[in-house]
Write a protein that holds these residues in place. Structure first.
Motif, short mmCIF file in Angstrom:
data_model
loop_
_atom_site.label_atom_id
_atom_site.label_comp_id
_atom_site.label_asym_id
_atom_site.label_seq_id
_atom_site.Cartn_x
_atom_site.Cartn_y
_atom_site.Cartn_z
N TYR A 36 0.94 -0.91 -0.10
CA TYR A 36 0.13 -0.20 -0.30
C TYR A 36 0.88 1.57 0.25
CZ TYR A 36 -3.89 -2.99 0.61
OH TYR A 36 -5.03 -3.26 0.28
N GLY A 37 2.21 1.13 0.21
CA GLY A 37 3.10 1.82 0.27
C GLY A 37 2.77 2.90 0.99
N LEU A 38 2.57 2.95 2.51
CA LEU A 38 2.78 3.53 3.68
C LEU A 38 3.67 3.86 4.30
CD1 LEU A 38 -0.20 1.18 6.02
CD2 LEU A 38 -0.86 3.72 4.14
N PRO A 39 3.91 5.07 4.55
CA PRO A 39 5.39 4.92 5.01
C PRO A 39 5.88 4.19 6.47
CG PRO A 39 3.72 7.00 6.39
CD PRO A 39 2.58 6.16 5.42
N TRP A 40 7.11 3.86 6.39
CA TRP A 40 7.85 2.46 6.84
C TRP A 40 7.85 2.71 8.71
CZ3 TRP A 40 8.04 -2.20 5.07
CH2 TRP A 40 7.68 -1.67 3.62
N GLY A 41 7.78 4.47 8.86
CA GLY A 41 7.77 5.10 10.36
C GLY A 41 6.95 4.14 11.65
N PRO A 42 5.14 3.72 11.28
CA PRO A 42 4.87 2.68 12.47
C PRO A 42 4.99 1.62 12.69
CG PRO A 42 2.92 4.62 11.16
CD PRO A 42 5.04 4.67 10.20
N ALA A 43 5.22 1.00 10.77
CA ALA A 43 5.57 0.01 11.10
C ALA A 43 6.65 -0.34 11.68
CB ALA A 43 5.78 -0.83 9.83
N VAL A 44 7.45 -0.20 11.83
CA VAL A 44 9.11 -0.25 12.49
C VAL A 44 8.62 -0.03 13.95
CG1 VAL A 44 11.39 1.12 12.70
CG2 VAL A 44 10.50 0.64 10.30
N TYR A 45 7.92 0.84 13.90
CA TYR A 45 7.72 0.99 15.90
C TYR A 45 6.83 0.27 16.35
CZ TYR A 45 9.33 6.34 15.84
OH TYR A 45 9.95 7.39 15.58
N THR A 46 6.38 -0.30 15.54
CA THR A 46 4.91 -1.42 15.78
C THR A 46 6.22 -2.94 15.50
OG1 THR A 46 3.07 -0.60 14.53
CG2 THR A 46 3.22 -3.43 15.20
N SER A 47 6.67 -2.84 15.06
CA SER A 47 7.76 -3.94 14.84
C SER A 47 8.62 -3.63 15.90
CB SER A 47 8.80 -4.06 13.56
OG SER A 47 7.99 -4.22 12.53
N ILE A 48 9.18 -3.14 16.53
CA ILE A 48 9.53 -3.41 18.23
C ILE A 48 9.60 -3.44 19.24
CG2 ILE A 48 11.09 -0.94 19.25
CD1 ILE A 48 12.11 0.32 17.04
N ILE A 49 7.73 -2.59 18.78
CA ILE A 49 6.90 -3.16 20.31
C ILE A 49 6.92 -5.22 20.17
CG2 ILE A 49 5.11 -2.78 21.36
CD1 ILE A 49 4.54 -0.06 20.50
N VAL A 50 6.52 -5.47 19.38
CA VAL A 50 6.05 -6.67 19.00
C VAL A 50 7.63 -7.40 19.26
CG1 VAL A 50 5.85 -8.56 17.36
CG2 VAL A 50 4.57 -5.97 17.28
N PHE A 51 8.76 -7.00 18.43
CA PHE A 51 9.88 -7.55 19.32
C PHE A 51 10.24 -7.20 21.00
CE2 PHE A 51 14.67 -7.91 19.52
CZ PHE A 51 14.89 -9.09 18.82
N SER A 52 10.38 -6.27 21.06
CA SER A 52 9.90 -6.31 22.71
C SER A 52 9.23 -6.78 23.75
CB SER A 52 10.43 -4.90 23.16
OG SER A 52 11.34 -4.13 22.63
N ALA A 53 8.23 -7.66 22.82
CA ALA A 53 6.60 -7.58 23.91
C ALA A 53 7.67 -9.50 23.41
CB ALA A 53 5.56 -7.81 23.31
N ALA A 54 8.20 -9.29 22.75
CA ALA A 54 8.68 -11.39 22.66
C ALA A 54 9.47 -12.02 22.86
CB ALA A 54 8.88 -11.38 21.09
N VAL A 55 10.54 -10.97 22.79
CA VAL A 55 11.48 -10.97 23.72
C VAL A 55 11.15 -11.75 25.39
CG1 VAL A 55 14.05 -10.18 24.74
CG2 VAL A 55 12.45 -10.03 22.26
N LEU A 56 10.75 -9.83 26.32
CA LEU A 56 10.00 -10.53 27.49
C LEU A 56 9.34 -10.86 27.28
CD1 LEU A 56 10.05 -9.38 30.05
CD2 LEU A 56 8.08 -8.09 29.04
N PHE A 57 8.26 -11.86 26.60
CA PHE A 57 7.43 -13.37 26.98
C PHE A 57 8.74 -14.51 26.42
CE2 PHE A 57 6.62 -17.32 25.12
CZ PHE A 57 4.82 -16.82 25.75
N CYS A 58 9.68 -14.57 26.14
CA CYS A 58 10.90 -15.08 25.65
C CYS A 58 11.50 -15.97 27.32
CB CYS A 58 11.36 -15.17 24.44
SG CYS A 58 10.35 -15.45 23.12
N THR A 59 11.54 -14.44 27.21
CA THR A 59 12.86 -14.65 28.40
C THR A 59 12.28 -15.56 30.43
OG1 THR A 59 14.07 -12.71 27.82
CG2 THR A 59 14.25 -13.22 30.19
N LEU A 60 11.12 -14.57 30.03
CA LEU A 60 10.61 -15.06 31.25
C LEU A 60 10.00 -16.98 31.18
CD1 LEU A 60 7.79 -12.23 31.90
CD2 LEU A 60 9.83 -12.77 33.40
N SER A 61 9.76 -17.34 29.55
CA SER A 61 8.97 -18.73 29.37
C SER A 61 10.19 -19.84 29.07
CB SER A 61 8.67 -18.12 28.00
OG SER A 61 8.25 -19.68 27.21
#
Length: 334
Positions: A36-61
């Motif tokens: 859709y040719g959307l700006p990459w800024g929101p995608a990058v921020y979303t990726s950082i949040i998802v990645f951080s949540a995944a790392v936290l979840f994996c660490t605790l798990s």
């Protein structure tokens, strides 16, 4: 270090689907933004949040996973007999596995307790047997040393030796599976005659009379085992009957039932409920030093194995009545 690597690899193998799903979702996010040719800024921020949540979840798990694995490895090293305290189940499947393990543990403990009790009973029996068989052997040695050989007394002691040997062989057979049973229909009168022939010398030696009423019955049983049972019951009847008669007849009231009745010393009322217990001799057995308290127990176990029943009634000083229920309904044989 190698153990930690194996643990981490095991964690990845156990959670690869979750990790793969996270990567797929991240890829889908970038694909949508790219299409859709959307700006990459929101995608990058979303990726950082998802990645951080995944790392936290994996660490605790991973910490929880490592703790559970270490606990299970410790239980494996120390649980020689018992499972011990298992980790708290995290889901229905794991709970079902743990319940199955507990059931298996309980079954193993029951089998272990039964094996321990059987081993104790076997040791006690063979100890008794080794002492008991020495008595007739010693008696035969004394008889052989007499100037005049008493062949009748010698035959009695030899008969006792043969009975002890046969009893221990049947005891061993009871401890194995019942695959050697030969269940067929046999004329009961023929079985009774075989048992009487084996113990005939006892009747002659004690000058007891025997009354046999033909049964005309055909029973579904194992011939050798039933002969053994009737022989043991007749031996007991002769042993505790100083004078009189031993009678063998079909029950007039109950079909497929054999009765063995004697006019002996009888059994005390307090001993009667315990006569089938292993090693119980009672008052009469204590009078007879040769008694081991095993014969009736073997008879009971053998009859139960064959699907038959046994009951005993007695009046002290008047005699004993043994009733064998030889019903064929317990077996479904064409």
């Amino acid at each position: 270090m190698a153990g930690k690597i194996r643990l981490f690899v095991g964690y990845l193998k156990a959670h690869w689907k979750v990790l793969l799903l996270t990567l797929v979702l991240m890829g889908a996010l970038y694909l949508v933004y790219s299409l859709y040719g959307l700006p990459w800024g929101p995608a990058v921020y979303t990726s950082i949040i998802v990645f951080s949540a995944a790392v936290l979840f994996c660490t605790l798990s991973y910490r929880s996973y490592r703790k559970r694995v270490k606990l299970l490895l410790s239980l494996k090293q120390h649980a020689n007999r018992y499972l011990g305290e298992l980790p708290e189940p995290t889901g229905l499947i794991e709970r079902c596995y743990q319940e199955s393990l507990r059931l298996q543990e309980a079954r193993c403990l029951q089998n272990e307790e039964k094996a321990r009790k059987d081993a104790q009973d076997t040791k006690r029996y063979y100890t008794l047997w080794s002492h008991q068989i020495k008595t007739p052997i010693a008696a035969m040695r004394l008889l052989l040393g007499e100037p005049v050989l008493d062949t009748r007394a010698l035959e009695q002691e030899l008969f006792r030796v043969e009975q002890y040997v046969e009893m221990v062989l049947h005891y061993q057979r009871l401890g194995t599976n019942t695959g050697d049973l030969l269940l067929q229909r046999y004329p009961l009168d023929s079985i009774v005659k075989q048992a009487l022939k084996k113990v005939s010398s006892l009747f002659i030696y004690k000058k007891l009379s025997v009354r046999v009423v033909p049964t005309q019955m055909v029973v579904l049983t194992d011939e050798k085992w039933l002969v053994f049972v009737i022989e043991q019951l007749l031996t007991n009847a002769v042993k505790y009957t100083p004078e009189g008669t031993v009678s063998i007849y079909p029950s007039p009231d109950t079909p497929d039932t054999l009765v063995i009745e004697d006019t002996g010393i009888g059994i005390r009322p307090e001993d009667l409920p315990l006569i089938f217990e292993w090693g119980y001799t009672g008052y009469n057995g204590r009078l007879d030093k040769r008694s081991t308290g095993v014969g009736l127990t073997l008879c009971k176990q053998a009859l139960t194995m064959l699907g038959h029943t046994i009951s005993v009634q007695s009046v002290l000083g008047k005699g004993t009545v043994v009733t064998l229920g030889l019903s064929r309904e317990a077996f479904d044989v064409e």
